[in-house]
Motif scaffolding. Structure first.
Motif, PDB file in Angstrom:
ATOM      1  N   ASN A   1       0.862  -1.168   0.000  1.00  0.00           N
ATOM      2  CA  ASN A   1       0.000   0.000   0.000  1.00  0.00           C
ATOM      3  C   ASN A   1       0.907   1.228   0.000  1.00  0.00           C
ATOM      4  O   ASN A   1       1.700   1.418   0.924  1.00  0.00           O
ATOM      5  N   ILE A   2       0.803   2.046  -1.021  1.00  0.00           N
ATOM      6  CA  ILE A   2       1.733   3.162  -1.199  1.00  0.00           C
ATOM      7  C   ILE A   2       1.580   4.218  -0.113  1.00  0.00           C
ATOM      8  O   ILE A   2       2.564   4.762   0.371  1.00  0.00           O
TER       9      ILE A   2
ATOM     10  N   GLU B   1      13.694  20.949 -11.442  1.00  0.00           N
ATOM     11  CA  GLU B   1      13.116  21.827 -12.464  1.00  0.00           C
ATOM     12  C   GLU B   1      12.522  23.094 -11.856  1.00  0.00           C
ATOM     13  O   GLU B   1      12.704  24.188 -12.366  1.00  0.00           O
ATOM     14  N   SER B   2      11.796  22.957 -10.734  1.00  0.00           N
ATOM     15  CA  SER B   2      11.143  24.120 -10.133  1.00  0.00           C
ATOM     16  C   SER B   2      11.872  24.634  -8.889  1.00  0.00           C
ATOM     17  O   SER B   2      11.501  25.660  -8.345  1.00  0.00           O
ATOM     18  N   TYR B   3      12.889  23.924  -8.411  1.00  0.00           N
ATOM     19  CA  TYR B   3      13.655  24.255  -7.210  1.00  0.00           C
ATOM     20  C   TYR B   3      12.803  24.251  -5.939  1.00  0.00           C
ATOM     21  O   TYR B   3      13.190  24.807  -4.918  1.00  0.00           O
ATOM     22  N   GLU B   4      11.643  23.627  -5.997  1.00  0.00           N
ATOM     23  CA  GLU B   4      10.775  23.471  -4.830  1.00  0.00           C
ATOM     24  C   GLU B   4      11.371  22.392  -3.922  1.00  0.00           C
ATOM     25  O   GLU B   4      11.876  21.378  -4.398  1.00  0.00           O
ATOM     26  N   GLN B   5      11.318  22.610  -2.600  1.00  0.00           N
ATOM     27  CA  GLN B   5      11.823  21.618  -1.656  1.00  0.00           C
ATOM     28  C   GLN B   5      10.676  20.796  -1.107  1.00  0.00           C
ATOM     29  O   GLN B   5       9.635  21.324  -0.742  1.00  0.00           O
ATOM     30  N   ILE B   6      10.891  19.475  -1.059  1.00  0.00           N
ATOM     31  CA  ILE B   6       9.882  18.524  -0.587  1.00  0.00           C
ATOM     32  C   ILE B   6      10.483  17.777   0.594  1.00  0.00           C
ATOM     33  O   ILE B   6      11.624  17.309   0.522  1.00  0.00           O
ATOM     34  N   THR B   7       9.729  17.671   1.682  1.00  0.00           N
ATOM     35  CA  THR B   7      10.180  16.936   2.853  1.00  0.00           C
ATOM     36  C   THR B   7       9.319  15.691   3.015  1.00  0.00           C
ATOM     37  O   THR B   7       8.099  15.771   3.040  1.00  0.00           O
ATOM     38  N   LEU B   8       9.984  14.537   3.115  1.00  0.00           N
ATOM     39  CA  LEU B   8       9.302  13.259   3.302  1.00  0.00           C
ATOM     40  C   LEU B   8       9.805  12.614   4.585  1.00  0.00           C
ATOM     41  O   LEU B   8      10.956  12.786   4.971  1.00  0.00           O
ATOM     42  N   THR B   9       8.935  11.848   5.245  1.00  0.00           N
ATOM     43  CA  THR B   9       9.313  11.175   6.490  1.00  0.00           C
ATOM     44  C   THR B   9       9.963   9.829   6.185  1.00  0.00           C
ATOM     45  O   THR B   9       9.811   9.288   5.093  1.00  0.00           O
ATOM     46  N   ALA B  10      10.654   9.291   7.168  1.00  0.00           N
ATOM     47  CA  ALA B  10      11.298   7.989   7.027  1.00  0.00           C
ATOM     48  C   ALA B  10      10.271   6.895   6.760  1.00  0.00           C
ATOM     49  O   ALA B  10      10.545   5.946   6.030  1.00  0.00           O
ATOM     50  N   GLU B  11       9.064   7.035   7.324  1.00  0.00           N
ATOM     51  CA  GLU B  11       8.016   6.029   7.099  1.00  0.00           C
ATOM     52  C   GLU B  11       7.573   6.032   5.642  1.00  0.00           C
ATOM     53  O   GLU B  11       7.302   4.979   5.069  1.00  0.00           O
ATOM     54  N   MET B  12       7.504   7.199   5.018  1.00  0.00           N
ATOM     55  CA  MET B  12       7.117   7.285   3.611  1.00  0.00           C
ATOM     56  C   MET B  12       8.195   6.690   2.708  1.00  0.00           C
ATOM     57  O   MET B  12       7.888   6.103   1.674  1.00  0.00           O
TER      58      MET B  12
ATOM     59  N   MET C   1      20.688  11.917  -7.192  1.00  0.00           N
ATOM     60  CA  MET C   1      19.561  12.208  -8.073  1.00  0.00           C
ATOM     61  C   MET C   1      18.580  11.035  -8.041  1.00  0.00           C
ATOM     62  O   MET C   1      18.991   9.886  -8.174  1.00  0.00           O
ATOM     63  N   LEU C   2      17.280  11.353  -7.853  1.00  0.00           N
ATOM     64  CA  LEU C   2      16.225  10.352  -7.778  1.00  0.00           C
ATOM     65  C   LEU C   2      15.027  10.830  -8.583  1.00  0.00           C
ATOM     66  O   LEU C   2      15.032  11.935  -9.108  1.00  0.00           O
ATOM     67  N   ASP C   3      13.983  10.004  -8.620  1.00  0.00           N
ATOM     68  CA  ASP C   3      12.715  10.405  -9.224  1.00  0.00           C
ATOM     69  C   ASP C   3      11.651  10.479  -8.145  1.00  0.00           C
ATOM     70  O   ASP C   3      11.461   9.506  -7.404  1.00  0.00           O
ATOM     71  N   ARG C   4      10.983  11.620  -8.051  1.00  0.00           N
ATOM     72  CA  ARG C   4       9.857  11.767  -7.119  1.00  0.00           C
ATOM     73  C   ARG C   4       8.616  11.225  -7.802  1.00  0.00           C
ATOM     74  O   ARG C   4       8.345  11.545  -8.951  1.00  0.00           O
ATOM     75  N   THR C   5       7.862  10.395  -7.093  1.00  0.00           N
ATOM     76  CA  THR C   5       6.614   9.880  -7.642  1.00  0.00           C
ATOM     77  C   THR C   5       5.459  10.544  -6.919  1.00  0.00           C
ATOM     78  O   THR C   5       5.477  10.675  -5.697  1.00  0.00           O
ATOM     79  N   SER C   6       4.475  10.975  -7.712  1.00  0.00           N
ATOM     80  CA  SER C   6       3.295  11.579  -7.114  1.00  0.00           C
ATOM     81  C   SER C   6       2.058  11.036  -7.816  1.00  0.00           C
ATOM     82  O   SER C   6       2.115  10.636  -8.985  1.00  0.00           O
ATOM     83  N   TYR C   7       0.969  11.012  -7.083  1.00  0.00           N
ATOM     84  CA  TYR C   7      -0.300  10.504  -7.590  1.00  0.00           C
ATOM     85  C   TYR C   7      -1.366  11.553  -7.307  1.00  0.00           C
ATOM     86  O   TYR C   7      -1.568  11.925  -6.150  1.00  0.00           O
ATOM     87  N   GLU C   8      -1.983  12.046  -8.358  1.00  0.00           N
ATOM     88  CA  GLU C   8      -3.005  13.085  -8.262  1.00  0.00           C
ATOM     89  C   GLU C   8      -2.505  14.295  -7.467  1.00  0.00           C
ATOM     90  O   GLU C   8      -3.179  14.809  -6.590  1.00  0.00           O
ATOM     91  N   GLY C   9      -1.264  14.703  -7.740  1.00  0.00           N
ATOM     92  CA  GLY C   9      -0.689  15.894  -7.123  1.00  0.00           C
ATOM     93  C   GLY C   9      -0.075  15.693  -5.755  1.00  0.00           C
ATOM     94  O   GLY C   9       0.553  16.597  -5.221  1.00  0.00           O
ATOM     95  N   GLU C  10      -0.201  14.508  -5.164  1.00  0.00           N
ATOM     96  CA  GLU C  10       0.335  14.248  -3.826  1.00  0.00           C
ATOM     97  C   GLU C  10       1.593  13.383  -3.930  1.00  0.00           C
ATOM     98  O   GLU C  10       1.582  12.326  -4.562  1.00  0.00           O
ATOM     99  N   THR C  11       2.710  13.847  -3.326  1.00  0.00           N
ATOM    100  CA  THR C  11       3.956  13.088  -3.353  1.00  0.00           C
ATOM    101  C   THR C  11       3.799  11.844  -2.497  1.00  0.00           C
ATOM    102  O   THR C  11       3.377  11.913  -1.340  1.00  0.00           O
ATOM    103  N   ILE C  12       4.160  10.694  -3.086  1.00  0.00           N
ATOM    104  CA  ILE C  12       4.026   9.432  -2.343  1.00  0.00           C
ATOM    105  C   ILE C  12       5.362   8.764  -2.077  1.00  0.00           C
ATOM    106  O   ILE C  12       5.429   7.816  -1.303  1.00  0.00           O
TER     107      ILE C  12
END
Length: 185
Positions: free
Chosen positions: A43-44, A86-97, A110-121
């Protein structure tokens, strides 16, 4: 729609109104009756892992994930900060995510951020990463019939079984899917 014949590891599907990622799958041919598919799903959003069986030919809606390149910046306790390149926006994710991904993160990676319907997962790692060996026992070649291994602690704290010739300070390549040693770099 995605059917049981089109399954691949890493594909996201919608099942019971939730988003699931396929971790593993096995086709099982029964002696009588139709074939089944045993799927290991994660479950993502919640990180929960389950195994379920389905009849061959069953279909589910495919979930399309948006991927954008990000760079890992730093960690602050339980939070990990990434920057969209690309946008220089900073995203913070928890260790659980992030789950096991934190064991492979190095500054500037360098990694790929995955998002679903606008929400980073989460973020997706490359297939392999190069990490420095921080500590390992000296290896002594002896009466070994097969490739002997020893534990090595890497710069991120990950412990990997490596061949006896790997020394402290060496850089090794690790497969991020299995967590196994591949080669010395």
């Amino acid at each position: 729609m995605i059917s049981t014949g089109e399954l691949k590891k890493g594909v996201a599907i919608e099942l019971d109104g939730e988003l699931w990622q396929i971790l593993d799958y096995h086709h099982i041919k029964m002696g009588r009756g139709s074939a089944q598919v045993r799927i290991k799903l994660r479950n993502i959003k919640r990180g929960q892992t389950v195994e379920r069986s389905f009849q061959a030919g069953e279909k589910w809606p495919r979930a399309y994930l948006d991927r954008r390149p990000v760079q890992y910046l730093y960690s602050d306790g339980n939070d990990y900060t990434f920057m969209d390149t690309e946008s220089y926006e900073q995203i913070t994710l928890t260790a659980e995510m992030l789950g096991d991904t934190v064991q492979y993160l190095t500054d500037g990676m360098m990694l790929d951020r995955t998002s679903y319907e606008g929400e980073t997962i989460g973020v997706e790692l490359p297939v392999s990463v190069d990490l420095k060996v921080e500590s390992t026992e000296p290896g002594f070649a002896g009466d070994t019939a097969t490739g002997a291994r020893k534990p090595a602690t890497l710069q991120t704290g990950l412990v990997v079984q490596v061949p006896l010739f790997v020394q402290e300070g060496d850089t090794i390549r690790v497969d991020t899917r299995t967590g196994e040693y591949q080669t010395r770099v």
